[in-house]
Design a protein around this motif. Structure first.
Motif, mmCIF file in Angstrom:
data_model
loop_
_atom_site.group_PDB
_atom_site.id
_atom_site.type_symbol
_atom_site.label_atom_id
_atom_site.label_comp_id
_atom_site.label_asym_id
_atom_site.label_seq_id
_atom_site.Cartn_x
_atom_site.Cartn_y
_atom_site.Cartn_z
ATOM 1 N N VAL A 720 0.829 -1.203 0.000
ATOM 2 C CA VAL A 720 0.000 0.000 0.000
ATOM 3 C C VAL A 720 0.868 1.259 0.000
ATOM 4 O O VAL A 720 0.599 2.231 -0.726
ATOM 5 C CB VAL A 720 -0.950 -0.013 1.213
ATOM 6 N N ILE A 721 1.920 1.264 0.827
ATOM 7 C CA ILE A 721 2.821 2.429 0.857
ATOM 8 C C ILE A 721 3.456 2.652 -0.508
ATOM 9 O O ILE A 721 3.499 3.778 -1.028
ATOM 10 C CB ILE A 721 3.895 2.236 1.944
ATOM 11 N N CYS A 722 3.955 1.588 -1.119
ATOM 12 C CA CYS A 722 4.610 1.711 -2.434
ATOM 13 C C CYS A 722 3.615 2.117 -3.518
ATOM 14 O O CYS A 722 3.932 2.916 -4.403
ATOM 15 C CB CYS A 722 5.285 0.390 -2.802
ATOM 16 N N GLY A 723 2.399 1.569 -3.445
ATOM 17 C CA GLY A 723 1.392 1.948 -4.442
ATOM 18 C C GLY A 723 1.027 3.410 -4.351
ATOM 19 O O GLY A 723 0.870 4.096 -5.363
ATOM 20 N N THR A 724 0.857 3.887 -3.118
ATOM 21 C CA THR A 724 0.567 5.311 -2.936
ATOM 22 C C THR A 724 1.721 6.171 -3.438
ATOM 23 O O THR A 724 1.524 7.226 -4.059
ATOM 24 C CB THR A 724 0.305 5.597 -1.455
ATOM 25 N N TRP A 725 2.930 5.708 -3.176
ATOM 26 C CA TRP A 725 4.137 6.422 -3.647
ATOM 27 C C TRP A 725 4.134 6.537 -5.162
ATOM 28 O O TRP A 725 4.334 7.611 -5.721
ATOM 29 C CB TRP A 725 5.359 5.657 -3.131
ATOM 30 N N PHE A 756 9.760 7.463 0.644
ATOM 31 C CA PHE A 756 10.985 6.659 0.700
ATOM 32 C C PHE A 756 11.326 6.284 2.149
ATOM 33 O O PHE A 756 11.637 5.125 2.453
ATOM 34 C CB PHE A 756 12.132 7.447 0.062
ATOM 35 N N TYR A 757 11.227 7.272 3.039
ATOM 36 C CA TYR A 757 11.571 6.985 4.426
ATOM 37 C C TYR A 757 10.479 6.167 5.130
ATOM 38 O O TYR A 757 10.751 5.456 6.100
ATOM 39 C CB TYR A 757 11.853 8.278 5.175
ATOM 40 N N LEU A 758 9.250 6.232 4.648
ATOM 41 C CA LEU A 758 8.215 5.342 5.180
ATOM 42 C C LEU A 758 8.504 3.890 4.829
ATOM 43 O O LEU A 758 8.320 2.985 5.655
ATOM 44 C CB LEU A 758 6.834 5.752 4.646
ATOM 45 N N VAL A 759 8.966 3.673 3.597
ATOM 46 C CA VAL A 759 9.331 2.321 3.174
ATOM 47 C C VAL A 759 10.467 1.798 4.041
ATOM 48 O O VAL A 759 10.426 0.672 4.566
ATOM 49 C CB VAL A 759 9.705 2.300 1.690
ATOM 50 N N LEU A 760 11.512 2.626 4.189
ATOM 51 C CA LEU A 760 12.634 2.198 5.022
ATOM 52 C C LEU A 760 12.208 2.035 6.481
ATOM 53 O O LEU A 760 12.641 1.100 7.183
ATOM 54 C CB LEU A 760 13.781 3.221 4.918
ATOM 55 N N GLY A 761 11.381 2.960 6.956
ATOM 56 C CA GLY A 761 10.949 2.880 8.350
ATOM 57 C C GLY A 761 10.120 1.636 8.639
ATOM 58 O O GLY A 761 10.281 1.003 9.705
ATOM 59 N N TYR A 762 9.262 1.273 7.690
ATOM 60 C CA TYR A 762 8.460 0.073 7.903
ATOM 61 C C TYR A 762 9.335 -1.173 7.913
ATOM 62 O O TYR A 762 9.136 -2.078 8.740
ATOM 63 C CB TYR A 762 7.390 -0.022 6.825
ATOM 64 N N ILE A 763 10.322 -1.223 7.001
ATOM 65 C CA ILE A 763 11.254 -2.352 7.005
ATOM 66 C C ILE A 763 12.035 -2.373 8.312
ATOM 67 O O ILE A 763 12.245 -3.434 8.921
ATOM 68 C CB ILE A 763 12.209 -2.251 5.798
ATOM 69 N N GLY A 764 12.443 -1.210 8.788
ATOM 70 C CA GLY A 764 13.152 -1.156 10.056
ATOM 71 C C GLY A 764 12.285 -1.607 11.219
ATOM 72 O O GLY A 764 12.780 -2.237 12.164
ATOM 73 N N LEU A 765 10.984 -1.285 11.177
ATOM 74 C CA LEU A 765 10.074 -1.716 12.229
ATOM 75 C C LEU A 765 9.976 -3.234 12.283
ATOM 76 O O LEU A 765 10.070 -3.847 13.366
ATOM 77 C CB LEU A 765 8.701 -1.096 11.997
ATOM 78 N N LEU A 766 9.795 -3.857 11.107
ATOM 79 C CA LEU A 766 9.716 -5.316 11.062
ATOM 80 C C LEU A 766 11.021 -5.944 11.545
ATOM 81 O O LEU A 766 11.011 -6.927 12.296
ATOM 82 C CB LEU A 766 9.399 -5.784 9.640
ATOM 83 N N ALA A 767 12.157 -5.347 11.112
ATOM 84 C CA ALA A 767 13.445 -5.892 11.537
ATOM 85 C C ALA A 767 13.627 -5.764 13.032
ATOM 86 O O ALA A 767 14.165 -6.662 13.706
ATOM 87 C CB ALA A 767 14.569 -5.186 10.798
ATOM 88 N N GLY A 768 13.174 -4.649 13.597
ATOM 89 C CA GLY A 768 13.305 -4.459 15.032
ATOM 90 C C GLY A 768 12.473 -5.453 15.829
ATOM 91 O O GLY A 768 12.936 -6.003 16.838
ATOM 92 N N VAL A 769 11.247 -5.687 15.391
ATOM 93 C CA VAL A 769 10.390 -6.658 16.075
ATOM 94 C C VAL A 769 10.996 -8.045 15.998
ATOM 95 O O VAL A 769 11.024 -8.807 16.991
ATOM 96 C CB VAL A 769 8.971 -6.628 15.481
ATOM 97 N N CYS A 770 11.489 -8.393 14.792
ATOM 98 C CA CYS A 770 12.125 -9.699 14.634
ATOM 99 C C CYS A 770 13.322 -9.840 15.547
ATOM 100 O O CYS A 770 13.549 -10.890 16.161
ATOM 101 C CB CYS A 770 12.539 -9.905 13.185
ATOM 102 N N PHE A 771 14.113 -8.757 15.622
ATOM 103 C CA PHE A 771 15.309 -8.819 16.457
ATOM 104 C C PHE A 771 14.942 -9.017 17.928
ATOM 105 O O PHE A 771 15.543 -9.818 18.639
ATOM 106 C CB PHE A 771 16.125 -7.537 16.277
#
Length: 895
Positions: A720-725, A756-771
């Motif tokens: 959804v974020i990428c589509g809106t972008w 762009f930073y929303l995409v990176l931020g969302y990936i960072g959020l998932l990575a943080g939860v996984c970590f």
């Protein structure tokens, strides 16, 4: 009106009387140029005629004595001027013999010697006006002379014209060229057959410009001719961009110390071209000192006053004057003139006071044993001397230039008188219907007709005067060329004609320069700046003195001697020579440079490694380790990692609109899918131990369907974020053109920085939860605890992307893209190696550990095994089994 005229004349007569004592105070070398108190008679040659013309010739050159008495002048008889005088007599006698002009009218003349001195010139002019000699009883100021031909020098003509102009008495000069004499307000009755110095100086300035001389010296005579001409020349050449290296004045007394200083100044100057604008006497003094100091290597430019003067054409001057160049007035060959000149003999002209002096000076003899009150040291003249046997300036008719001017002046007067003689009473504008009395001519009448003169002589040259009383300016460009015989020949190498559209014509191949060189001398203060450089003017120096500085990068100059460099357009850059703008190099992360090849190889290697792992897992899908790793999630993670490696390829190559949009969206979705799968795997590992607690129903929330839903929802957020972008502000190619850079950076503009930073931020959020979740499950008992490796992989992933942000912002050009590609590959390799390398190691190298027994029993007596490939989740504790059936939600324990 008549009374006012009488008063003016009386005032002039009185002024002249007061001037006589000043004139008579000078002690002179010759009797002919001596003024004394009391009655005396000025030397004059005359001939009666119906119309008598006055004339002034400087038959003696005056030089101030350098002894104690500064008022003493020394005089030397001038053969050249004497030839001019005889040419006037020749022209008058020719007109008198020819019945076509002035029929039944004879021309007479009164000729005085002005002695090259303004005071003598004024006194002789007054004698012509008064119609008497000094000491006679005539007190009339107005004589019967309707016109005066002369004088020669500009300074002398100015004095005479100021006097004659009061009475509107016409004056025609044959050698006065000062531009100041064109001023009709100051000299209303002055005309001349000699072109104005304005035209000569214009020709000289064009000559300097033609040969590219920008560093020129000027030496002038101390008179109206020299100072006026030199000043006009200096103004002209400076207006053309050249500079005056030196400007010196030759003193009239030819003081040796001053002339020596001038020559030393020329010698010490860097200029190689020097204009000498002076009379022949002043030029002779300068060149004599230059010869004494052995001044060589100077290209002399001469004014018409000396460039053809025979007094300088002697062997002693050939070494320094050879190659000299200057403009001379047009010359002509006057038939029968030489025979007329050779007719002179003292016995034939006993009443001519100048013939005896001429004879004595030419043959170095004396008709009297006593001369000037002193015994003469010359031999007696016996009268047998012959003019034809002696080569002299007087009899030389090869360069009839000023003589031709005298000839034209006489014929101009004759044509004006002839027009008056043939006038029609009703058409005459001056007399109110009556024609002028040809035997009692009023000066104003003759001046009017002189201004209207327009005729073509037998030489095919038109003679007329413009509104300033000047003739058409036509000059020959003269070059002194030394012959093999040792003589200098005046060679015409060009012409200047003010009446033509192309005024200056030069035949360069015929020119021989100073030093017998055929190459044009260079006279510049600073050499020309080539293209690619600009002038940097030196402080406190003329504009012709400068340094050449290379244009700055991004700037060019495509012409010689540019004062400023031009900035290249944004898409262009300067070449190494800085003389032209070339297209900038387009820079992007390409497949051809080393960095692009390296990243491409890493991406392909990672994708191949991912496929290899997938192949191993596919081949060993029935082994306990693969089954315990949940093969469905493992293959999904491997697929997403393979996409992560492949999306790095979209960053390499020339950016296009579709490629820019694919880069960030593919990267964001692929990594989000991978992290979603890892998140699901981590949550299952952590929750599995919660399920071993009695009465726990937690695993009912982490079945295969729930995991698929979780992965789908986590990935859908990123989609959804990428589509809106892409819909609102998609990434597009952009060219960064920095004016200070030689390259155009071609990159993908993010379109929306927020997206762009929303995409990176969302990936960072998932990575943080996984970590966090993997970190919590890292110490759970198991022979093969996968949470440890997920923790390492997340640690690497987070470290890579945390350092990516500052590196991405600070990297220039294509390195920005390279940093992003490196981050993608580094994080992908981290996930692949940390999660799947230990499993591949056991599967391929340690197959004995890939057994059910090994996975069920741990060293500590606890084992943890999970299998999500089916609907049954199995745990083992103390080598026993607990079975959790997802279908019945019951727990069975086997001991």
């Amino acid at each position: 009106m008549q009374q006012g005229s009488v008063l003016v004349r009386a005032h002039v007569c009185v002024s002249v009387v007061f001037l006589f004592p000043l004139v008579s105070s000078q002690v002179l070398h010759r009797q002919t140029c001596r003024f004394i108190h009391g009655p005396s008679q000025l030397p004059m040659v005359a001939r009666e005629g119906d119309i008598t013309l006055g004339a002034l010739f400087s038959l003696h050159d005056a030089t101030q004595d350098l002894g104690r008495n500064k008022n003493v002048f020394l005089y030397r008889f001038n053969f050249r001027t004497f030839r001019w005088m005889q040419t006037m007599i020749f022209a008058m006698e020719q007109i008198n013999r020819d019945g076509r002009l002035l029929p039944n009218i004879t021309l007479g003349y009164k000729i005085y010697d002005s002695c090259s001195n303004p005071l003598y010139a004024l006194r002789t002019a007054m004698a012509l006006m008064s119609g008497r000699e000094e000491g006679s009883g005539n007190t009339e100021c107005q004589g019967n002379i309707p016109l005066v031909i002369g004088d020669g020098g500009s300074t002398l003509s100015i004095v005479v014209a100021n006097f004659l102009g009061i009475f509107q008495l016409p004056q025609i000069s044959y050698f006065s060229s000062c531009a100041c004499l064109s001023n009709k307000k100051a000299f209303p009755a002055f005309l001349r057959t000699m072109p104005s110095d304005f035209f000569q100086v214009n020709a000289l300035a064009q000559l300097v410009q033609h040969f590219g001389w920008t560093w020129v010296g000027t030496v002038a005579g101390d008179d109206a001719y020299g100072r006026g001409g030199a000043q006009i020349f200096n103004d002209k050449v400076t207006g053309m961009g050249a500079c005056i290296a030196l400007y010196e004045i030759i003193p009239k007394n030819h003081a040796p110390a001053e002339i020596s200083r001038i020559v030393e100044r020329i010698s010490g100057s860097s200029t190689r071209v020097v204009l000498v604008f002076a009379l022949e006497q002043d030029a002779n003094a300068l060149f004599s000192e230059a010869l004494r100091q052995n001044l060589t290597g100077v290209q002399w430019l001469g004014s018409e006053a000396w460039i053809t003067a025979a007094i300088l054409n002697t062997p002693q001057f050939h070494s320094i004057l050879q190659g000299s160049m200057g403009f001379a007035i047009r010359r002509a060959t006057i038939p029968n003139l030489q025979s007329f000149l050779l007719r002179l003999h003292p016995s034939s002209f006993p009443d001519d006071p100048f013939v005896v002096q001429f004879w004595e000076e030419l043959f170095k003899c004396s008709f009297h044993s006593v001369a000037g009150g002193e015994l003469s040291d010359r031999r007696p003249c016996n009268g047998s001397e012959e003019l034809a046997s002696v080569k002299s300036l007087y009899s030389d008719v090869s360069q009839l230039r000023i003589s031709y001017n005298v000839y034209k002046a006489v014929y101009a007067v004759a044509h004006a008188l002839d027009t008056m003689l043939r006038c029609v009473p009703e058409r005459d504008p001056l007399t109110g219907g009556a024609c002028p009395d040809i035997r009692n001519i009023k000066p104003q009448q003759l001046l009017y007709y002189l201004k209207k003169v327009d005729f073509t002589n037998e030489f095919g040259e038109e003679t007329k005067f413009d509104e300033n009383g000047d003739p058409a300016a036509m000059y020959d460009l003269i070059n002194w060329q030394l012959l093999e015989t040792g003589e200098v020949q005046y060679v015409t190498v060009g012409r200047f004609d003010e009446t033509k559209s192309i005024k200056l014509e030069i035949e360069e191949k015929q020119i021989i320069w100073n030093g017998n060189q055929s190459q044009v001398p260079v006279s510049v203060c600073s050499s020309s700046c080539p293209p690619g450089t600009r002038k940097a003017f030196r402080p406190s120096f003329p504009v012709c003195c400068f340094d050449c500085i290379l244009c700055a990068v991004g700037e060019v100059s495509n012409q010689t001697d540019a004062t400023e460099c031009m900035t290249c357009p944004p898409e262009f850059w300067s070449n190494p020579k800085r003389d032209t703008c070339i297209p900038k190099l387009v820079e992007f992360l390409s497949y051809s440079d080393t960095m692009g090849i390296t990243l491409l190889a890493m991406a392909l290697l990672g994708s191949c490694a991912t496929l290899a792992v997938a192949l191993v897992f596919a081949c060993k899908r029935h082994t306990p380790l693969v089954r315990a790793s949940n093969s469905e999630l493992s293959f999904l993670i491997l697929s997403s990692l393979w996409l992560c490696f492949l999306c790095a390829l979209a960053y390499i190559g020339q950016p296009t609109p579709w490629l820019c949009q694919l880069r960030h969206t593919a990267f964001g979705v692929a990594f989000c899918l991978c992290l979603s799968c890892i998140l699901g795997k981590t949550m299952v590992v952590l929750m599995a131990f919660k399920a071993t607690l009695p009465g726990s129903n937690v695993m009912s929330w982490f079945g295969p369907l729930q995991l698929r839903t979780l992965i789908f929802l986590c990935t859908a957020v990123q989609v959804v974020i990428c589509g809106t972008w892409l819909g609102l502000a998609p990434p597009l190619p952009r060219r960064l053109m920095n004016r200070e850079s030689a390259r155009i950076i071609l990159l993908c503009d993010m379109g929306s920085t927020l997206a762009f930073y929303l995409v990176l931020g969302y990936i960072g959020l998932l990575a943080g939860v996984c970590f966090v979740m993997a970190f919590l499950a890292r110490k759970l008992p198991d022979n093969f605890n996968e949470a440890k490796f997920i923790t390492f992989s997340m640690l690497i992933f987070c470290a890579v992307w945390i350092t990516f942000v500052p590196a991405y912002v600070s990297s220039p050009g294509k390195y920005t893209v390279a940093v992003e590609v490196f981050a993608i590959l580094a994080s992908s390799y981290g996930l692949l190696l940390c999660i799947f390398a230990p499993k591949c190691y056991i599967i391929l190298l340690r197959p004995e550990k890939n057994t059910k027994k090994h996975l069920m029993c741990g060293r500590r007596g606890h084992a943890f095994n999970r299998s999500l490939s089916s609907d049954v989740f199995t745990t083992s504790h103390s080598c026993g089994k607990q079975h959790y059936d997802h279908n019945t939600s019951t727990m069975r324990v086997n001991r």
